[in-house]
Design a protein around this motif. Sequence first.
Motif, PDB file in Angstrom:
ATOM      1  N   HIS A  21       0.852  -1.193   0.000  1.00 23.78           N
ATOM      2  CA  HIS A  21       0.000   0.000   0.000  1.00 23.78           C
ATOM      3  C   HIS A  21       0.882   1.236   0.000  1.00 23.78           C
ATOM      4  O   HIS A  21       1.842   1.329   0.762  1.00 23.78           O
ATOM      5  CB  HIS A  21      -0.878   0.036   1.250  1.00 23.78           C
ATOM      6  N   SER A  67      -3.239   3.720  -2.486  1.00 22.85           N
ATOM      7  CA  SER A  67      -3.384   2.702  -3.521  1.00 22.85           C
ATOM      8  C   SER A  67      -2.741   1.402  -3.055  1.00 22.85           C
ATOM      9  O   SER A  67      -1.814   1.418  -2.239  1.00 22.85           O
ATOM     10  CB  SER A  67      -2.722   3.150  -4.826  1.00 22.85           C
ATOM     11  N   TYR A  76      -1.002  -2.313  -4.358  1.00 19.67           N
ATOM     12  CA  TYR A  76      -0.341  -3.024  -5.448  1.00 19.67           C
ATOM     13  C   TYR A  76      -0.067  -4.441  -4.957  1.00 19.67           C
ATOM     14  O   TYR A  76       0.358  -4.631  -3.827  1.00 19.67           O
ATOM     15  CB  TYR A  76       0.965  -2.326  -5.825  1.00 19.67           C
ATOM     16  N   GLU A  77      -0.321  -5.411  -5.809  1.00 13.83           N
ATOM     17  CA  GLU A  77      -0.144  -6.800  -5.410  1.00 13.83           C
ATOM     18  C   GLU A  77       0.686  -7.536  -6.445  1.00 13.83           C
ATOM     19  O   GLU A  77       0.540  -7.320  -7.650  1.00 13.83           O
ATOM     20  CB  GLU A  77      -1.517  -7.473  -5.270  1.00 13.83           C
ATOM     21  N   GLY A  78       1.564  -8.394  -5.963  1.00 14.42           N
ATOM     22  CA  GLY A  78       2.385  -9.182  -6.871  1.00 14.42           C
ATOM     23  C   GLY A  78       2.965 -10.389  -6.165  1.00 14.42           C
ATOM     24  O   GLY A  78       3.054 -10.425  -4.936  1.00 14.42           O
ATOM     25  N   PHE A 105       8.468  -5.552  -9.508  1.00 10.24           N
ATOM     26  CA  PHE A 105       7.543  -5.261  -8.414  1.00 10.24           C
ATOM     27  C   PHE A 105       8.295  -5.152  -7.096  1.00 10.24           C
ATOM     28  O   PHE A 105       9.128  -5.998  -6.813  1.00 10.24           O
ATOM     29  CB  PHE A 105       6.481  -6.373  -8.310  1.00 10.24           C
ATOM     30  N   PRO A 106       8.079  -4.143  -6.281  1.00 11.48           N
ATOM     31  CA  PRO A 106       7.067  -3.092  -6.322  1.00 11.48           C
ATOM     32  C   PRO A 106       7.523  -1.767  -6.947  1.00 11.48           C
ATOM     33  O   PRO A 106       6.985  -0.731  -6.632  1.00 11.48           O
ATOM     34  CB  PRO A 106       6.720  -2.908  -4.848  1.00 11.48           C
ATOM     35  N   HIS A 122       6.845   2.055  -6.872  1.00 16.10           N
ATOM     36  CA  HIS A 122       6.080   2.519  -5.722  1.00 16.10           C
ATOM     37  C   HIS A 122       6.864   2.532  -4.407  1.00 16.10           C
ATOM     38  O   HIS A 122       6.582   3.349  -3.542  1.00 16.10           O
ATOM     39  CB  HIS A 122       4.820   1.669  -5.583  1.00 16.10           C
TER      40      HIS A 122
END
Length: 101
Positions: free
Chosen positions: A7, A11, A13-15, A32-33, A36
């Motif tokens: 988070h 927002s 984000y998932e991976g 990823f990530p 962010h």
Amino acid sequence: MPTVIFHKNGSAYEGEVRPNTNLVVRAGIKQFPFPHLSYGCGMGKCAKCTCKVLAGAENLGTPNWKEKKQLGDKLDQGYRLACQLWIQHDVELVQEDPPGA
């Protein structure tokens, strides 16, 4: 493979990551990530990668001396340095930019 939910500023984000993954290393090679995750030195000296663990803390290693030095009492509040974490199981983290950043 472990799932990471990250988070940032409202927002999520998932991976998936491979076991024994360090998120700062992945962000550094633009996986990823990225983009962010905020981070700096990657060695536990600057604390720019500080995150609060929302879920999965029980599966993370014990805080090392770098985290104890940088985070102090924040460790008791669930904060960790992402650069010092090696992800083995599902984890959920939040990182917010400091006010005025």
